[in-house]
Design an enzyme around this catalytic site. Structure first.
Site, mmCIF file in Angstrom:
data_model
loop_
_atom_site.group_PDB
_atom_site.id
_atom_site.type_symbol
_atom_site.label_atom_id
_atom_site.label_comp_id
_atom_site.label_asym_id
_atom_site.label_seq_id
_atom_site.Cartn_x
_atom_site.Cartn_y
_atom_site.Cartn_z
ATOM 1 N N GLY A 26 -90.574 50.415 -48.870
ATOM 2 C CA GLY A 26 -90.195 49.573 -47.728
ATOM 3 C C GLY A 26 -88.647 49.654 -47.393
ATOM 4 O O GLY A 26 -88.075 48.756 -47.209
ATOM 5 N N ALA A 27 -87.837 50.955 -47.475
ATOM 6 C CA ALA A 27 -86.613 51.017 -47.506
ATOM 7 C C ALA A 27 -86.201 51.405 -46.142
ATOM 8 O O ALA A 27 -84.742 51.368 -45.934
ATOM 9 C CB ALA A 27 -85.891 52.073 -48.600
ATOM 10 N N ALA A 29 -86.123 49.358 -43.686
ATOM 11 C CA ALA A 29 -85.677 48.195 -42.855
ATOM 12 C C ALA A 29 -85.276 47.192 -43.974
ATOM 13 O O ALA A 29 -85.733 47.229 -44.712
ATOM 14 C CB ALA A 29 -86.630 47.788 -41.630
ATOM 15 N N GLY A 30 -84.626 46.048 -43.416
ATOM 16 C CA GLY A 30 -84.703 44.759 -43.708
ATOM 17 C C GLY A 30 -84.084 44.647 -45.265
ATOM 18 O O GLY A 30 -83.100 45.348 -45.805
ATOM 19 N N ARG A 52 -91.508 55.035 -41.796
ATOM 20 C CA ARG A 52 -90.817 55.815 -41.169
ATOM 21 C C ARG A 52 -89.701 56.791 -41.665
ATOM 22 O O ARG A 52 -88.538 56.133 -41.823
ATOM 23 C CB ARG A 52 -90.259 54.773 -40.186
ATOM 24 C CG ARG A 52 -91.142 54.224 -39.215
ATOM 25 C CD ARG A 52 -90.594 52.727 -38.618
ATOM 26 N NE ARG A 52 -90.462 51.517 -39.525
ATOM 27 C CZ ARG A 52 -89.964 50.552 -39.455
ATOM 28 N NH1 ARG A 52 -89.669 50.287 -37.966
ATOM 29 N NH2 ARG A 52 -90.088 49.554 -40.054
ATOM 30 N N TYR A 170 -101.361 35.615 -45.893
ATOM 31 C CA TYR A 170 -99.873 36.011 -46.163
ATOM 32 C C TYR A 170 -99.877 34.991 -47.547
ATOM 33 O O TYR A 170 -99.237 35.660 -48.403
ATOM 34 C CB TYR A 170 -99.112 35.805 -44.970
ATOM 35 C CG TYR A 170 -97.588 36.287 -45.567
ATOM 36 C CD1 TYR A 170 -97.368 37.576 -45.881
ATOM 37 C CD2 TYR A 170 -96.482 35.365 -45.918
ATOM 38 C CE1 TYR A 170 -96.162 37.838 -46.223
ATOM 39 C CE2 TYR A 170 -95.346 35.523 -46.173
ATOM 40 C CZ TYR A 170 -94.970 36.987 -46.477
ATOM 41 O OH TYR A 170 -93.900 37.369 -46.633
ATOM 42 N N PRO A 200 -87.946 35.089 -51.720
ATOM 43 C CA PRO A 200 -86.850 34.185 -50.645
ATOM 44 C C PRO A 200 -87.787 33.452 -49.566
ATOM 45 O O PRO A 200 -88.943 33.592 -49.341
ATOM 46 C CB PRO A 200 -86.413 35.427 -49.789
ATOM 47 C CG PRO A 200 -87.128 36.835 -50.535
ATOM 48 C CD PRO A 200 -88.071 36.414 -51.419
ATOM 49 N N LEU A 202 -86.787 31.886 -45.741
ATOM 50 C CA LEU A 202 -86.647 32.760 -44.390
ATOM 51 C C LEU A 202 -85.345 33.902 -44.257
ATOM 52 O O LEU A 202 -84.213 33.449 -44.762
ATOM 53 C CB LEU A 202 -86.396 31.690 -43.159
ATOM 54 C CG LEU A 202 -87.615 30.825 -42.871
ATOM 55 C CD1 LEU A 202 -87.339 29.748 -42.136
ATOM 56 C CD2 LEU A 202 -88.614 31.884 -42.192
ATOM 57 N N PHE A 207 -89.224 41.398 -40.039
ATOM 58 C CA PHE A 207 -90.536 40.608 -40.612
ATOM 59 C C PHE A 207 -91.405 39.971 -39.466
ATOM 60 O O PHE A 207 -92.358 40.156 -39.183
ATOM 61 C CB PHE A 207 -90.116 39.603 -41.498
ATOM 62 C CG PHE A 207 -91.196 38.890 -42.187
ATOM 63 C CD1 PHE A 207 -91.808 39.424 -43.202
ATOM 64 C CD2 PHE A 207 -91.432 37.618 -41.801
ATOM 65 C CE1 PHE A 207 -92.905 38.805 -43.958
ATOM 66 C CE2 PHE A 207 -92.448 36.777 -42.255
ATOM 67 C CZ PHE A 207 -93.284 37.628 -43.341
HETATM 68 P P1 NDP Z 1 -89.214 44.379 -42.442
HETATM 69 O O1 NDP Z 1 -90.004 44.395 -41.446
HETATM 70 O O2 NDP Z 1 -87.697 44.310 -41.955
HETATM 71 O O3 NDP Z 1 -89.232 45.600 -43.504
HETATM 72 C C1 NDP Z 1 -90.471 45.884 -44.219
HETATM 73 C C2 NDP Z 1 -90.512 47.127 -44.994
HETATM 74 O O4 NDP Z 1 -91.753 47.384 -45.551
HETATM 75 C C3 NDP Z 1 -90.194 48.343 -43.842
HETATM 76 O O5 NDP Z 1 -89.460 49.220 -44.403
HETATM 77 C C4 NDP Z 1 -91.614 49.084 -43.662
HETATM 78 O O6 NDP Z 1 -91.348 50.304 -43.543
HETATM 79 C C5 NDP Z 1 -92.274 48.800 -45.117
HETATM 80 N N1 NDP Z 1 -93.531 48.643 -45.135
HETATM 81 C C6 NDP Z 1 -94.320 47.948 -44.482
HETATM 82 N N2 NDP Z 1 -95.683 48.335 -44.762
HETATM 83 C C7 NDP Z 1 -95.630 49.483 -45.476
HETATM 84 C C8 NDP Z 1 -96.474 50.465 -45.966
HETATM 85 N N3 NDP Z 1 -97.872 50.229 -45.730
HETATM 86 N N4 NDP Z 1 -96.138 51.450 -46.616
HETATM 87 C C9 NDP Z 1 -94.917 51.621 -46.954
HETATM 88 N N5 NDP Z 1 -94.025 50.825 -46.378
HETATM 89 C C10 NDP Z 1 -94.344 49.834 -45.674
HETATM 90 O O7 NDP Z 1 -89.376 43.095 -43.453
HETATM 91 P P2 NDP Z 1 -88.668 42.405 -44.663
HETATM 92 O O8 NDP Z 1 -87.571 43.003 -45.244
HETATM 93 O O9 NDP Z 1 -88.413 41.112 -44.327
HETATM 94 O O10 NDP Z 1 -89.796 42.378 -45.804
HETATM 95 C C11 NDP Z 1 -89.798 43.154 -47.264
HETATM 96 C C12 NDP Z 1 -90.336 42.138 -47.896
HETATM 97 O O11 NDP Z 1 -89.625 40.747 -48.184
HETATM 98 C C13 NDP Z 1 -91.738 41.960 -47.595
HETATM 99 O O12 NDP Z 1 -92.477 41.977 -49.086
HETATM 100 C C14 NDP Z 1 -91.937 40.559 -47.361
HETATM 101 O O13 NDP Z 1 -93.198 39.849 -47.321
HETATM 102 C C15 NDP Z 1 -90.765 39.869 -47.977
HETATM 103 N N6 NDP Z 1 -90.062 38.520 -47.694
HETATM 104 C C16 NDP Z 1 -89.592 38.695 -46.433
HETATM 105 C C17 NDP Z 1 -88.921 37.260 -45.911
HETATM 106 C C18 NDP Z 1 -88.433 37.472 -44.695
HETATM 107 O O14 NDP Z 1 -88.277 36.087 -44.371
HETATM 108 N N7 NDP Z 1 -88.154 38.127 -43.989
HETATM 109 C C19 NDP Z 1 -89.182 36.224 -46.879
HETATM 110 C C20 NDP Z 1 -89.762 36.169 -48.033
HETATM 111 C C21 NDP Z 1 -90.363 37.627 -48.361
HETATM 112 P P3 NDP Z 1 -92.180 51.094 -42.484
HETATM 113 O O15 NDP Z 1 -92.603 50.510 -41.510
HETATM 114 O O16 NDP Z 1 -91.207 52.400 -42.152
HETATM 115 O O17 NDP Z 1 -93.090 51.885 -43.489
HETATM 116 C C1 8X3 Z 2 -91.607 35.359 -45.431
HETATM 117 C C2 8X3 Z 2 -90.967 33.859 -45.296
HETATM 118 O O1 8X3 Z 2 -91.554 31.386 -44.781
HETATM 119 O O2 8X3 Z 2 -92.281 33.216 -43.047
HETATM 120 O O3 8X3 Z 2 -92.094 35.282 -46.759
HETATM 121 O O4 8X3 Z 2 -93.502 32.961 -45.195
HETATM 122 S S1 8X3 Z 2 -92.117 32.863 -44.525
#
Ligand code: NDP
Ligand code: 8X3
Length: 278
Positions: A26-27, A29-30, A52, A170, A200, A202, A207
């Site tokens: 998941g590199a 984004a984010g 992507r 979730y 983490p 939010l 996301f």
């Molecule tokens: P983003 O949506 O910004 O990034 C998500 C990443 O995961 C993207 O690079 C996406 O890439 C990848 N991804 C999703 N599905 C797949 C798949 N099936 N195969 C490969 N890659 C995948 O979200 P975040 O950076 O916020 O999320 C990263 C992690 O952090 C997640 O596990 C999320 O649950 C966790 N998290 C997020 C929080 C938040 O508030 N944002 C809080 C706590 C935890 P692509 O679509 O190109 O495949």
């Molecule tokens: C993502 C944070 O609060 O939407 O894990 O569950 S929250």
């Protein structure tokens, strides 16, 4: 005795990462993209995965140019078990197996009461957040065990500690990440392979856009009126965890924005009351 008197200085967390190979799922984004940037900045070589591939290629070029590290990118859906096994086989044959595996790929879909939820959304979350993490770990851990070193860092969530209304599946997926981190640690006792979660609250990333299927207004509302964590904040912590000495095993790191003290207590400046609004 100070290091200047002849005692070798203790390597710092940054220098321990220099030359290590770090794989980030998941590199594109984010948090995953920020993690790739911070590890490259610390001199680590990278394997970056996501669906992507175009985005990964851009990131690869940026990081190679800026930091001179080796960056390999592969398009992969972590839900594709055969795809995961084939890729790890390829990494093994090219001597690209990671010292650090960051299981970050994950998502949430929807925010509905369970009795109104979409089974398809549930499957996507469970297949990605739980099964994808398992496929990656099952493929890579045997190599780490064989060399008796390595570190798996799972990106969990506060959603894996406290259930909130309409979080249901979730939440369950992130409780599973926490249980699997604990389970891996127990099963790896006697080896020098470490397993951690970084959990983490939010974080402002894509996301919420993904959760609400591109509804930008609803996504922006999630981050209104307070300072959320940035993906760089979380990546810093992941890099810290990865940079600890091999005899140190951080099991869990739970991190909230200062404005959020629980999924139920979020202080927004435009509001007089704390809100339960995730
Ligand atoms: P983003 O949506 O910004 O990034 C998500 C990443 O995961 C993207 O690079 C996406 O890439 C990848 N991804 C999703 N599905 C797949 C798949 N099936 N195969 C490969 N890659 C995948 O979200 P975040 O950076 O916020 O999320 C990263 C992690 O952090 C997640 O596990 C999320 O649950 C966790 N998290 C997020 C929080 C938040 O508030 N944002 C809080 C706590 C935890 P692509 O679509 O190109 O495949
Ligand atoms: C993502 C944070 O609060 O939407 O894990 O569950 S929250």
């Amino acid at each position: 005795m100070t290091p200047s008197q002849g005692e070798p200085s203790r390597p710092d967390s940054h220098s321990r990462l220099r030359g290590a190979r770090v794989l980030v799922t998941g590199a594109s984004a984010g948090i995953g993209r920020s993690s790739a940037r911070i590890f490259a900045d610390r001199g680590a070589h990278l394997v970056l995965l996501a669906r992507r591939l175009d985005r990964l290629r851009g990131l690869r070029d940026e990081l190679r140019d800026r930091h001179g590290v080796d960056v390999r990118v592969f398009g992969l859906d972590v839900r594709d078990r055969t795809g995961v096994d084939d890729l790890v086989g390829k990494l093994a044959s090219e001597n690209l197996l990671p010292d650090v595996l960051i299981n970050n790929a994950g998502l949430s879909r929807g925010l509905d009461p369970l009795h109104e939820g979409s089974v398809q959304d549930w499957e996507e979350m469970i297949d990605t957040n739980v099964k994808g993490l398992l496929y990656m770990s099952r493929a890579i851990l045997p190599h780490m065990v064989e060399q008796d070193s390595g570190h798996v860092i799972n990106v969990g969530s506060i959603a894996g500690h406290i259930v909130y209304p309409r979080g249901n599946v979730y939440n369950a997926s992130k409780f599973a990440v926490r249980a699997l981190t604990e389970g891996m640690n127990l099963d790896l006792a006697g080896t020098r392979v470490r397993v951690s979660t970084v959990d983490p609250g939010l974080v402002e990333t894509e996301f919420s856009r993904v959760r609400f299927r591109g509804d930008d207004e609803r996504a922006a509302e999630v981050y209104r009126g307070y300072t959320p964590l940035s993906p760089d904040d979380v990546a810093d912590i992941i890099a810290y965890v990865a940079g600890t000495p091999p005899h140190v095993n951080i099991f869990q790191t739970v991190v909230y924005p200062t404005d959020q003290r629980s999924p139920y207590v979020l202080h927004r400046s435009s509001s007089n009351a704390d809100e339960a609004d995730t």
